[in-house]
Every structure is written in structure tokens, then in C-alpha cells.
Design a protein around this motif. Structure first.
Motif, PDB file in Angstrom:
ATOM      1  N   ARG A   1      -3.915  -0.355 -12.194  1.00 24.36           N
ATOM      2  CA  ARG A   1      -3.052  -0.679 -11.060  1.00 24.36           C
ATOM      3  C   ARG A   1      -3.593  -1.888 -10.315  1.00 24.36           C
ATOM      4  NH1 ARG A   1      -2.970   5.547  -9.754  1.00 24.36           N
ATOM      5  NH2 ARG A   1      -5.096   5.028  -9.157  1.00 24.36           N
TER       6      ARG A   1
ATOM      7  N   ARG B   1      -7.138  -2.871   5.872  1.00 24.45           N
ATOM      8  CA  ARG B   1      -6.225  -1.886   5.282  1.00 24.45           C
ATOM      9  C   ARG B   1      -6.376  -1.846   3.769  1.00 24.45           C
ATOM     10  NH1 ARG B   1      -0.930  -2.188   5.361  1.00 24.45           N
ATOM     11  NH2 ARG B   1      -0.719   0.076   5.356  1.00 24.45           N
TER      12      ARG B   1
ATOM     13  N   THR C   1      -9.151   0.255   2.240  1.00 24.23           N
ATOM     14  CA  THR C   1      -9.000   1.720   2.176  1.00 24.23           C
ATOM     15  C   THR C   1      -8.430   2.191   0.839  1.00 24.23           C
ATOM     16  OG1 THR C   1      -6.749   1.717   3.116  1.00 24.23           O
ATOM     17  CG2 THR C   1      -8.600   1.782   4.675  1.00 24.23           C
ATOM     18  N   VAL C   2      -7.901   1.271   0.034  1.00 23.90           N
ATOM     19  CA  VAL C   2      -7.309   1.689  -1.253  1.00 23.90           C
ATOM     20  C   VAL C   2      -7.998   1.026  -2.437  1.00 23.90           C
ATOM     21  CG1 VAL C   2      -5.059   2.187  -0.226  1.00 23.90           C
ATOM     22  CG2 VAL C   2      -5.514  -0.110  -1.138  1.00 23.90           C
TER      23      VAL C   2
ATOM     24  N   LEU D   1       1.900   1.840  -3.581  1.00 25.77           N
ATOM     25  CA  LEU D   1       0.725   2.278  -4.326  1.00 25.77           C
ATOM     26  C   LEU D   1       0.433   3.746  -4.059  1.00 25.77           C
ATOM     27  CD1 LEU D   1      -1.916   1.800  -5.959  1.00 25.77           C
ATOM     28  CD2 LEU D   1      -2.953   1.002  -3.823  1.00 25.77           C
ATOM     29  N   THR D   2       0.487   4.138  -2.809  1.00 23.37           N
ATOM     30  CA  THR D   2       0.211   5.521  -2.434  1.00 23.37           C
ATOM     31  C   THR D   2       1.305   6.458  -2.957  1.00 23.37           C
ATOM     32  OG1 THR D   2      -0.925   4.751  -0.439  1.00 23.37           O
ATOM     33  CG2 THR D   2      -0.193   7.051  -0.482  1.00 23.37           C
TER      34      THR D   2
ATOM     35  N   GLU E   1       0.929   6.868  -6.778  1.00 23.53           N
ATOM     36  CA  GLU E   1      -0.446   6.956  -7.259  1.00 23.53           C
ATOM     37  C   GLU E   1      -0.549   7.902  -8.453  1.00 23.53           C
ATOM     38  OE1 GLU E   1      -4.932   8.166  -5.675  1.00 23.53           O
ATOM     39  OE2 GLU E   1      -3.227   8.179  -4.274  1.00 23.53           O
TER      40      GLU E   1
ATOM     41  N   LEU F   1      -2.563  -4.691  -6.766  1.00 22.50           N
ATOM     42  CA  LEU F   1      -1.867  -4.826  -5.497  1.00 22.50           C
ATOM     43  C   LEU F   1      -1.585  -6.298  -5.252  1.00 22.50           C
ATOM     44  CD1 LEU F   1      -0.966  -3.242  -2.891  1.00 22.50           C
ATOM     45  CD2 LEU F   1      -3.215  -3.840  -1.938  1.00 22.50           C
TER      46      LEU F   1
ATOM     47  N   ILE G   1       0.839  -1.194   0.000  1.00 25.32           N
ATOM     48  CA  ILE G   1       0.000   0.000   0.000  1.00 25.32           C
ATOM     49  C   ILE G   1       0.874   1.244   0.000  1.00 25.32           C
ATOM     50  CG2 ILE G   1      -1.634   1.319   1.403  1.00 25.32           C
ATOM     51  CD1 ILE G   1      -2.874  -1.364   2.238  1.00 25.32           C
TER      52      ILE G   1
ATOM     53  N   ASP H   1     -10.407   1.896  -4.198  1.00 24.79           N
ATOM     54  CA  ASP H   1     -10.768   2.818  -5.274  1.00 24.79           C
ATOM     55  C   ASP H   1      -9.588   3.150  -6.181  1.00 24.79           C
ATOM     56  OD1 ASP H   1      -9.470   4.158  -3.175  1.00 24.79           O
ATOM     57  OD2 ASP H   1     -10.439   6.068  -3.657  1.00 24.79           O
ATOM     58  N   ARG H   2      -8.378   2.689  -5.806  1.00 19.40           N
ATOM     59  CA  ARG H   2      -7.178   3.012  -6.600  1.00 19.40           C
ATOM     60  C   ARG H   2      -6.681   1.832  -7.428  1.00 19.40           C
ATOM     61  NH1 ARG H   2      -3.623   5.612  -1.663  1.00 19.40           N
ATOM     62  NH2 ARG H   2      -5.437   6.245  -0.423  1.00 19.40           N
TER      63      ARG H   2
END
Length: 364
Positions: A116, A148, A151-152, A104-105, A108, A118, A101, A154-155
């Protein structure tokens, strides 16, 4: 005759594996990506690209090689991308898969133009070696905390889940995939694609390919995803030999034959995992086959022959492609094996030789 040592890739044997891959693709709807970490000898990509959908990588250089030499769909994965790599990586890739993560962040914005994914770590695997176990304690390979990851969501548009290692047991695969469905189902139903990685030995003798195809199709239908597999060994198993020549014979309580190759330089996985090479096993004359480097443990293993060996005899070491050609090195300055291909018509073609200038240019 081509001067030994050399790797000999047999296209007819490679074609047999490709036909199994075709059968699996057709029966399951899954796409297959060649795992370049296992095999990246691009001189046979002309045949493989007709039966596979693209490549997956573990570094920037592998990624670029896949894009330039193989084509098709190109997945970019790395345990950790560097700032100076990310823009080039994105320029070569159709999908980029982040290991964490945090990565990724961090990237982004840089990766906004492509899909993308994970890496998801299910915290179990089929590996019997701690060295190769992606689910080992404190593993750095992927995320596992569902809360956790949510929370991501949407990415990302997909997940990569790599947990098989030379898994020949379809029942075990089925059981573990069921566990993934139960534990991560609420995440899987929110993405467009899922890569189940490599390590499924579905081109092995007797493997129930149709059962695997049906299971993958059911998984894809349940979650509405495109399934990817990343075969490495499965694509090239039993296709390639390392051809070597006996240089010397001696007996120090056991008959030994020294050949013009080295496991540390040319078949490194044998040394890492303490496994013997696949050598001739028939006949009454037993020898330990030894490499020519100065490493005391540079030993291919024990072999048996129909007649006594003599200096100048040639030996074929079987199954010498996976995690071998990609790991070859210049230890002791031992000549790196050339690369030859046996074409479908039986003719043998030398495609690459290595000499002193290649050795010197690898240093400074």
C-alpha cells in the motif's frame, strides 16, 4: 487510403521516446509506468512494454486494462475507491495507492494482501493551470500533514508524489525535489519506494536526460528507495497525428476551412485549456481550421499552407495522442476517428474503426 478522420500512431516516433526512456532507466535505476490517464491505446503496448515496467491507473477500468493488456507492474490509484470496487482493484494490482488517510484506514483490511502507498501532496506544483494544479487551494489530492501521515506509516510501504505538469525545466525539477527532501525526508527514509508521478518532459528536444538520471539515482540512494516515474505525455509526445479532410470552405471576413472532425469530440484538451492545435505553419495561404460540430467555438486554430485549400484536401494535426484519444467522445454524433498504426517498416495498418453501432451502444 483510410477514410478520415483517424488517429495515426507512428511506431518509429514512438520508438524514439522509448529509447530515451531506456536511457533514463539505465542511468537512474528508476522504473517507469505508463500513465493510462494520458494514453491507453493498447494496440501499441506490444512495443511499449519492452521499454517500460508497467502501468499506473486512475480508476478501476484503467487498472484492469493495464493488467490485461500491458502486464508488468500494475499500480492502482484512484482519488476515491468505492466499496464495490476495492476487492477487484486489489485483485488486479501489485501496489494500491490511497489518496487519503481516510481511504487507507477504510480499506486497510481489504488491501492487506498487497503493498500500500499514500499520495503525498507537497503543496506546490509546476502547473500553470488552476484546473490541473494538484496543489491548488483546498486540493483534495493527497495528504500533506507530516504529523498525521506519521500515524499510518506502519500501514504503507511507499508514497506517490505527483506535482509536475509539462515541466521542461530540469533546474526547477531539481529545486523542487530538494524541497521535498527537506520537508518530507523523515517520511521518505521510512518507505521502500517513491513514485514521483508524471509531467516531466524528459523526451523533449534538448532535455538533459543524463542530469535527470543522476538526480533520481542520488534521491534513491539518499533514502534507500526504489524510484518510479509515471510518464504519460513523455512516452507518446510527437508520435501521433489526427488526419482530417476539408469538407467546406467559406469566408466570413476570414478564410475558413471546415474539416470532418471536432475539437470537443476528438481533441478536447484544446477546448479545455484554450490552446490551438499544432497545424501547418508555412506558406502564404492562411485559414482558420474549424470542426464540424454545432459548437460555435469548435475551432482547431489558424494554419498556413503553400497553396490554397480545396474541398477534399487532407490535413495532419500533430501531437494528437496525449489526453486526446482517451477523451474522445460522441458529441453531436460526429464519427469517432478510427485508429491506425504506421509500423516500423512504414506500412500503415487500420486497427480499429468506429461506426453507428458503437455510437448507439454508448447510449441506451
Amino acid at each position: 487510403m483510410i477514410q478520415t478522420p483517424y488517429y495515426l500512431i507512428d511506431k518509429s516516433k514512438l520508438m524514439r521516446n522509448m529509447q530515451v526512456i531506456d536511457r533514463l532507466r539505465e542511468g537512474s535505476g528508476a522504473k517507469t509506468l505508463l500513465a493510462l490517464k494520458c494514453f491507453a491505446t493498447w494496440s501499441v503496448f506490444d512495443l511499449m512494454r519492452e521499454h517500460m515496467d508497467g502501468t499506473t491507473s486512475s480508476s478501476l477500468f484503467e487498472l484492469r486494462l493495464g493488467r490485461e493488456k500491458f502486464g508488468g507492474e500494475t499500480h492502482a490509484y484512484s482519488v476515491a475507491w468505492a466499496d464495490h470496487e476495492i476487492d477487484e482493484a486489489v485483485s488486479h494490482a501489485d501496489k494500491i495507492i490511497f489518496n487519503s488517510i481516510g481511504q487507507l484506514t477504510r480499506f486497510e483490511a481489504a488491501s492487506a494482501g498487497i503493498q500500500r502507498g499514500l499520495r503525498l501532496n507537497p503543496r506546490f506544483s509546476t502547473s500553470g493551470f488552476d484546473l490541473a494544479d494538484p496543489a491548488r487551494p483546498f486540493s483534495r489530492l493527497g495528504e500533506w500533514d507530516v504529523s498525521r501521515i506519521e500515524t499510518v506509516m506502519d500501514r504503507i510501504t511507499g508514497f506517490m508524489i505527483h506535482y509536475n505538469c509539462e515541466n521542461r525545466d530540469f533546474g526547477l525539477f531539481d529545486e523542487q525535489l530538494g524541497r521535498i527532501e527537506r520537508e518530507f525526508g523523515r517520511l521518505l527514509e521510512r518507505v521502500q519506494w517513491v513514485s514521483l508521478g508524471g509531467g516531466i518532459h524528459f523526451t523533449g528536444e534538448g532535455y538533459p536526460v543524463d542530469d535527470l538520471a543522476a538526480r533520481l539515482k542520488a534521491f534513491a540512494g539518499k533514502f534507500g528507495v526504489q524510484v518510479y516515474l509515471e510518464p504519460g505525455e513523455a512516452a507518446i509526445t510527437n508520435t501521433t497525428t489526427l488526419e482530417v479532410t476539408v469538407l467546406d470552405l467559406l469566408n466570413n471576413g476570414k478564410d475558413l476551412a471546415i474539416v470532418d472532425s471536432s475539437i470537443e469530440a476528438h481533441m478536447l484538451d484544446l477546448l479545455i485549456y484554450r490552446e490551438p492545435a499544432r497545424l501547418p505553419r508555412t506558406g502564404d495561404h492562411e485559414y482558420q481550421i474549424c470542426g464540424k460540430s454545432c459548437l460555435a467555438g469548435d475551432i482547431f486554430g489558424d494554419a498556413r499552407f503553400e497553396r490554397p485549400l480545396k474541398v477534399g484536401d487532407r490535413i495532419s494535426v500533430q501531437d494528437a495522442a496525449g489526453y486526446t484519444m482517451v477523451k474522445k467522445n460522441w458529441f453531436n454524433g460526429v464519427k469517432m476517428p478510427a485508429i491506425a498504426i504506421r509500423e516500423l517498416d512504414g506500412s500503415i495498418r487500420l486497427v480499429r474503426d468506429f461506426g453507428y453501432e458503437d455510437y448507439a451502444s454508448s447510449l441506451s
